[in-house]
Design an enzyme around this catalytic site. Structure first.
Site, mmCIF file in Angstrom:
data_model
loop_
_atom_site.group_PDB
_atom_site.id
_atom_site.type_symbol
_atom_site.label_atom_id
_atom_site.label_comp_id
_atom_site.label_asym_id
_atom_site.label_seq_id
_atom_site.Cartn_x
_atom_site.Cartn_y
_atom_site.Cartn_z
ATOM 1 N N ASP A 1 -14.229 12.055 17.746
ATOM 2 C CA ASP A 1 -14.333 11.402 19.054
ATOM 3 C C ASP A 1 -15.488 10.402 19.006
ATOM 4 O O ASP A 1 -16.626 10.785 18.699
ATOM 5 C CB ASP A 1 -14.618 12.419 20.153
ATOM 6 N N ASP B 1 -2.886 15.401 28.938
ATOM 7 C CA ASP B 1 -4.123 16.129 29.218
ATOM 8 C C ASP B 1 -4.006 16.694 30.623
ATOM 9 O O ASP B 1 -3.698 15.959 31.569
ATOM 10 C CB ASP B 1 -5.321 15.190 29.123
#
Length: 243
Positions: A17, A138
């Site tokens: 990330d 998500d």
């Protein structure tokens, strides 16, 4: 739907990330609650590749949250790593997706854009094939979040899953936002619900903390997981063995 197999070896995909040019993990997706693990995303990607990763998951967190972008370093990793990468974060339209695919990215991960414009998924699959397009949903429970998890979408995984299957999608990533980056482990009941809703390849996008979670994936017939904090902090040793 019957799970694919209760004895499969789940694929563990290391996650890199990227926020402000560094490798971080966020707590429950909050960009202001970060832990920095590497200053260099390329170094992090090389670290996992050296340990045997056959695929590395890159996320441009700044692009996902509208705070900027990290495309230069993502392009560098793609060119230099020697291992396929998939890239998500802020891919809002076909031009952005195809820029990454044309730069050599193995597959693009579409999030918010897939929720707001499912036709985009169909277009990309038609143009590039199902092996190069992944959708990431998500969610809090089964309620899908968008724009870097900052907003609710008003739609559920149950509503979107059949539309994505109809569009030709083969691989779905599902992230439980409430557990991502927390090392709390997976919610078995939620994993089972999502598995029942999606009959093609299912990858869990967060929440794996220990080997018990990997065993849970195998038991529920889930093909793999994208893992970050657990392998960075060693609560799950990578490469994963001992199932």
């Amino acid at each position: 739907m019957t799970p694919v197999s209760s004895h499969l070896q789940p694929l563990i995909i290391p996650c890199v990330d990227i926020q402000s040019g560094r490798v971080v993990r966020l707590y429950e997706g909050d960009p202001d609650r970060e832990t920095v693990y590497f200053k260099s995303p390329l170094e992090a990607a090389r670290h996992w590749a050296a340990l045997g990763a056959g695929l590395v998951h890159l996320v441009d967190l700044d692009a996902a949250t509208g705070r900027g972008e990290n495309r230069a370093v993502i392009t560098q990793i793609t060119a230099e790593l020697g291992v396929p990468v998939e890239v998500g974060g802020g891919i809002r339209d076909r031009a952005a997706a195809e820029a990454l695919l044309n730069a050599g990215v193995g597959r693009v991960v579409i999030g918010t854009a897939a929720v707001k414009n499912p036709a985009l998924v169909r277009e990309l699959i038609a143009a590039h094939g199902p092996s190069r397009v992944v959708v990431s949903l998500d969610a809090r429970g089964l309620d899908v979040a968008i724009h870097g998890w900052a907003e609710g979408s008003g739609v559920s995984v149950a509503e979107l899953a059949p539309l994505l299957a109809e569009a030709g999608l083969e691989t779905l990533i599902f992230t439980d936002v409430t557990r991502d980056g927390t090392l709390r482990g997976l919610d078995r009941d939620l994993m089972r619900q999502v598995r029942q809703l999606w009959s093609n390849t299912l990858i869990v996008g967060g929440g794996v903390a220990t080997l018990d979670d990997v065993r849970l994936l195998a038991e529920e017939g889930i093909q793999g997981a994208i893992v970050g904090r657990a392998i960075y902090e060693g609560t799950l040793v990578y490469p994963v063995t001992g199932l």
